[in-house]
Motif scaffolding. Structure first.
Motif, PDB file in Angstrom:
ATOM      1  N   GLU A  30       0.846  -1.195   0.000  1.00 11.69           N
ATOM      2  CA  GLU A  30       0.000   0.000   0.000  1.00 11.69           C
ATOM      3  C   GLU A  30       0.878   1.240   0.000  1.00 11.69           C
ATOM      4  OE1 GLU A  30      -1.976  -0.564   3.811  1.00 11.69           O
ATOM      5  OE2 GLU A  30      -0.549   0.794   4.764  1.00 11.69           O
ATOM      6  N   HIS A  32       2.863   4.378   0.820  1.00 10.59           N
ATOM      7  CA  HIS A  32       3.514   4.869   2.042  1.00 10.59           C
ATOM      8  C   HIS A  32       4.146   6.225   1.774  1.00 10.59           C
ATOM      9  CE1 HIS A  32       2.840   1.080   4.123  1.00 10.59           C
ATOM     10  NE2 HIS A  32       3.296   1.645   5.223  1.00 10.59           N
ATOM     11  N   THR A  40       6.524  -1.363   2.332  1.00 14.20           N
ATOM     12  CA  THR A  40       7.113  -0.996   3.633  1.00 14.20           C
ATOM     13  C   THR A  40       6.693  -1.918   4.781  1.00 14.20           C
ATOM     14  OG1 THR A  40       7.487   1.318   3.084  1.00 14.20           O
ATOM     15  CG2 THR A  40       7.090   0.820   5.413  1.00 14.20           C
ATOM     16  N   ASP A  41       5.392  -2.147   4.945  1.00 11.68           N
ATOM     17  CA  ASP A  41       4.921  -2.954   6.082  1.00 11.68           C
ATOM     18  C   ASP A  41       5.437  -4.393   5.991  1.00 11.68           C
ATOM     19  OD1 ASP A  41       3.573  -0.741   6.946  1.00 11.68           O
ATOM     20  OD2 ASP A  41       1.612  -1.403   6.214  1.00 11.68           O
ATOM     21  N   HIS A 155       2.141   6.525   9.853  1.00  2.52           N
ATOM     22  CA  HIS A 155       2.065   5.896   8.533  1.00  2.52           C
ATOM     23  C   HIS A 155       3.061   6.613   7.642  1.00  2.52           C
ATOM     24  CE1 HIS A 155       0.467   3.597   5.239  1.00  2.52           C
ATOM     25  NE2 HIS A 155       0.493   4.698   4.519  1.00  2.52           N
ATOM     26  N   GLU A 160       8.177   4.494  10.810  1.00  5.10           N
ATOM     27  CA  GLU A 160       8.378   3.563   9.689  1.00  5.10           C
ATOM     28  C   GLU A 160       9.548   3.999   8.812  1.00  5.10           C
ATOM     29  OE1 GLU A 160       4.293   1.229   8.837  1.00  5.10           O
ATOM     30  OE2 GLU A 160       4.446   3.164   7.823  1.00  5.10           O
TER      31      GLU A 160
HETATM   32 ZN    ZN Z   1       3.096   1.052   7.186  1.00  3.91          ZN
END
Ligand code: ZN
Length: 251
Positions: A30, A32, A40-41, A155, A160
């Motif tokens: 998704e 970022h 990233t996640d 986010h 992150e």
């Molecule tokens: Zn994230």
């Protein structure tokens, strides 16, 4: 460094028979913000799990890369599955691993919106007698985040971005940092009720939290803490020799 997908089946037999806990990283693909990659996640969850699985007691399972990301679909490149689909995929992966004798699992989550599906999957697995738990890294290291004056709601913000700088600085796009937003709230609320859910409605650039406050040193501290917490949890889980459900019912 046991990683199931890299093993032959005879090697897998050996690894499964000697491992105490299996780790299943779950990510998202998704947006970022203009400075971090879509994965990233996934990169964060996978990196934490892979670092922990360097010890032979723990086995790294192939993870689930795409998560529940409806709230980011207005941004280019975002992929999503429904919560039902994520739950079904996790259940199928873990139950098939359980047919080979594995009984203890940690779902290593990298994305907040996966939470409901993973919590329910873990609950259903525990009802089957499989000890499955969800590790949300930002909850596990909440004390460290607070000591560094960092917010857990982030986010593509300083948290992150620092983590990705620690994992691979080449993944952070410096030009994009200039275009990042500075909002700090996830969602829009009326009388405490969330009324806007899609990121595009409250962050034009896609991020929440200012990534210009990120640095690799912070990222290394956070990563080391997340790896330590997950390792400690695996040690705890491996020690739970009794059926965790045995005392669940009143006589
Ligand atoms: Zn994230």
């Amino acid at each position: 460094m046991p990683e199931l997908a890299k093993l032959t089946w005879p090697q897998a037999r050996q690894a499964i028979q000697t491992c105490d806990v299996a780790l299943l990283p779950v990510g998202s693909v998704e947006q970022h913000g203009p400075h971090l990659p879509l994965g990233t996640d996934w990169f964060i969850a996978h990196h934490i799990a892979a670092q922990v699985a360097r010890a032979p007691r723990w086995l790294l399972l192939p993870g689930v890369v795409v998560g529940v990301s409806h709230e980011h679909l207005q941004f280019w490149g975002t992929l999503t599955v429904s919560a039902d689909e994520l739950r079904a995929l996790v259940l199928a992966a873990v139950r098939s691993a359980a047919t080979h004798g594995m009984r203890r699992f940690v779902l290593v989550n990298g994305h907040g919106s996966n939470g409901a599906a993973l919590d329910e999957a873990a609950r259903l697995l525990r009802a089957d007698g499989i000890a499955a738990y969800v590790f949300n890294w930002w909850q596990a290291i909440a004390d460290t985040l607070s000591a560094l004056s960092l917010q857990p709601v982030d986010h593509a913000g300083p948290v992150e971005t620092s983590l990705i700088l620690a994992i691979d600085p080449g993944l952070v796009h410096g030009d994009g940092l200039r275009d990042a937003g500075q909002g700090t709230e996830w969602g829009t609320f009326v009388e405490g009720v969330q009324v806007e859910f899609d990121a595009i409605r409250f962050t034009e650039a896609g991020n929440v939290g200012d990534p210009r406050l990120a640095d690799a040193a912070k990222g290394h501290v956070l990563m080391a803490e997340a790896v330590a917490k997950l390792t400690q949890f695996c040690i705890w889980l491996a020690d739970q020799r009794d059926d965790p459900l045995a005392a669940a019912h009143k006589p």
